[in-house]
Scaffold this active site. Structure first.
Site, PDB file in Angstrom:
ATOM      1  N   GLU A 181       0.835  -1.208   0.000  1.00  0.00           N
ATOM      2  CA  GLU A 181       0.000   0.000   0.000  1.00  0.00           C
ATOM      3  C   GLU A 181       0.872   1.261   0.000  1.00  0.00           C
ATOM      4  O   GLU A 181       0.526   2.266  -0.627  1.00  0.00           O
ATOM      5  CB  GLU A 181      -0.913  -0.038   1.236  1.00  0.00           C
TER       6      GLU A 181
ATOM      7  N   THR B  30      -4.042  11.528  -4.466  1.00  0.00           N
ATOM      8  CA  THR B  30      -4.004  11.367  -3.014  1.00  0.00           C
ATOM      9  C   THR B  30      -3.070  12.410  -2.391  1.00  0.00           C
ATOM     10  O   THR B  30      -3.358  12.962  -1.331  1.00  0.00           O
ATOM     11  CB  THR B  30      -3.542   9.931  -2.647  1.00  0.00           C
TER      12      THR B  30
HETATM   13  P1  ADP Z   1      -6.942   3.745  -4.390  1.00  0.00           P
HETATM   14  O1  ADP Z   1      -7.286   4.594  -3.211  1.00  0.00           O
HETATM   15  O2  ADP Z   1      -8.118   3.542  -5.317  1.00  0.00           O
HETATM   16  O3  ADP Z   1      -6.244   2.493  -4.029  1.00  0.00           O
HETATM   17  P2  ADP Z   1      -4.431   5.028  -4.908  1.00  0.00           P
HETATM   18  O4  ADP Z   1      -4.296   6.382  -5.547  1.00  0.00           O
HETATM   19  O5  ADP Z   1      -4.113   4.858  -3.469  1.00  0.00           O
HETATM   20  O6  ADP Z   1      -5.916   4.561  -5.268  1.00  0.00           O
HETATM   21  O7  ADP Z   1      -3.533   3.942  -5.685  1.00  0.00           O
HETATM   22  C1  ADP Z   1      -3.515   3.785  -7.036  1.00  0.00           C
HETATM   23  C2  ADP Z   1      -2.062   3.906  -7.561  1.00  0.00           C
HETATM   24  O8  ADP Z   1      -1.308   2.703  -7.307  1.00  0.00           O
HETATM   25  C3  ADP Z   1      -2.024   4.109  -9.060  1.00  0.00           C
HETATM   26  O9  ADP Z   1      -1.003   5.029  -9.337  1.00  0.00           O
HETATM   27  C4  ADP Z   1      -1.675   2.744  -9.601  1.00  0.00           C
HETATM   28  O10 ADP Z   1      -1.016   2.792 -10.838  1.00  0.00           O
HETATM   29  C5  ADP Z   1      -0.755   2.178  -8.520  1.00  0.00           C
HETATM   30  N1  ADP Z   1      -0.780   0.709  -8.492  1.00  0.00           N
HETATM   31  C6  ADP Z   1       0.258  -0.125  -8.621  1.00  0.00           C
HETATM   32  N2  ADP Z   1      -0.133  -1.416  -8.540  1.00  0.00           N
HETATM   33  C7  ADP Z   1      -1.458  -1.385  -8.339  1.00  0.00           C
HETATM   34  C8  ADP Z   1      -2.428  -2.406  -8.170  1.00  0.00           C
HETATM   35  N3  ADP Z   1      -2.122  -3.704  -8.217  1.00  0.00           N
HETATM   36  N4  ADP Z   1      -3.699  -2.029  -7.963  1.00  0.00           N
HETATM   37  C9  ADP Z   1      -4.037  -0.723  -7.934  1.00  0.00           C
HETATM   38  N5  ADP Z   1      -3.171   0.288  -8.081  1.00  0.00           N
HETATM   39  C10 ADP Z   1      -1.882  -0.046  -8.293  1.00  0.00           C
END
Ligand code: ADP
Length: 307
Positions: A128, A181
């Site tokens: 995360e 974010t």
């Molecule tokens: P959310 O709150 O929907 O999880 P975030 O902004 O915290 O969204 O995370 C999304 C980011 O993480 C994007 O930049 C995405 O490219 C990256 N990322 C890398 N691997 C993954 C994955 N397996 N699933 C989702 N996002 C990913």
């Protein structure tokens, strides 16, 4: 068992007055993942379907959390991870958390469950952190444990499971806009007036008590956020209208899911949730912003095996 298919659910973090610590789990939207043992050692993300995500292990959230677990347990096999993503990255309903949780949950099952859910959360935090640049577990904990969870502390990691009233439903609307974010964090004040802090912890304590005692009216009175929402809501077009409409149509409360742009409402009963869904749909239908909306019971199981 050499292969497992799992459902890794979407989640709502913050829940109005519980910024950075409270979250709950959804059950109608989530990713599917296949985790497979391999003779070749290492962790390999072999598929990421649905959205354009990196396959390099170190750049994919699922790969990073899996690697954290792999390096700690040093199993005598490797793992392949396939991701079938339904939760849009950046939607505010825990897309990255679902991936981070799915890989470690699946590996744990294939290894005969050597880790408990708190230990799995600790590995998932590493994944995360790749997405959000800081270590937090407010989406991870509900995805792993189900229901409502309270992250008491990150170090040492302590997660509390909060009871979920039986008839509690969520309605989620996701306007298709992008909120970074980092931007949603940068907009927050560094200091909080004491008066607001008092209101917030009174609401937070009351919400937890309401969840414990199935007191829907107390939950309703507690679902207010005087600290974060006034700032972040500016980033979500028509937030005020959506919130007002949801409350007028029976929502107990309505707030920003995670750092947005999704907005959640909580209701007592499915019928009320559907009323809210229909009403808030109308708000966004009048705009030129595309959106999705769905209703979900609170998922008390969390991530699960589906094959
Ligand atoms: P959310 O709150 O929907 O999880 P975030 O902004 O915290 O969204 O995370 C999304 C980011 O993480 C994007 O930049 C995405 O490219 C990256 N990322 C890398 N691997 C993954 C994955 N397996 N699933 C989702 N996002 C990913």
């Amino acid at each position: 068992m050499n292969e497992i298919k799992i459902f890794s659910p979407a989640t709502v973090a913050n829940v109005s007055c519980g910024f950075d610590v409270l979250g709950f789990c959804l059950d109608t939207v989530g990713d599917e993942m296949v985790i497979r043992k391999t003779d070749k050692k290492g962790v390999f993300v072999t598929k990421a379907e649905g959205f354009n995500l990196p396959l390099e292990t170190e750049l994919n959230v699922a790969g990073v959390s899996a690697l954290a677990m792999y390096n700690a347990l040093k199993p005598d096999c490797g793992f392949e991870i396939e991701i079938y993503k339904n939760i849009k990255p950046g939607s505010g309903i825990g897309s990255s958390a679902a991936s981070a949780v799915g890989s470690v949950f699946g590996m744990n099952q294939l290894l005969g469950n050597p880790c408990n859910k708190t230990q799995l959360t600790a590995f998932a935090i590493k994944g995360e952190a790749l997405a959000s640049k800081c270590e937090h577990a407010d989406n991870l904990a509900p995805a792993l444990f189900g229901g409502f969870t309270l992250v008491k502390s990150i170090s040492p990691l302590e997660i509390l499971q909060i009871p979920t009233p039986n008839n509690l439903y969520a309605t989620i609307i996701h306007p298709q806009i992008e909120i970074k974010t980092v931007e949603a964090r940068a907009i927050l004040p560094k200091q909080v007036p004491l008066e607001d802090a008092i209101t917030q912890w009174s609401n937070f304590g009351s919400l937890i008590h309401g969840l414990h005692t199935n007191d829907y009216q107390l939950i309703k009175r507690a679902l207010h956020d005087v600290i974060i929402e006034p700032h972040r809501s500016q980033l979500i077009p028509y937030f005020k209208e959506v919130k007002q409409t949801a409350l007028q149509h029976g929502a107990l409360g309505c707030g920003i899911s995670g750092s947005g742009p999704s907005v959640f409402s909580l209701t007592e009963g499915l019928e009320q949730a559907k009323n809210v869904e229909a009403a808030i749909k109308k708000v966004y239908s009048k705009t030129n912003i595309e959106f999705d909306v769905f209703v979900s019971k609170i998922n008390t199981e969390g991530v699960k095996i589906i094959g």
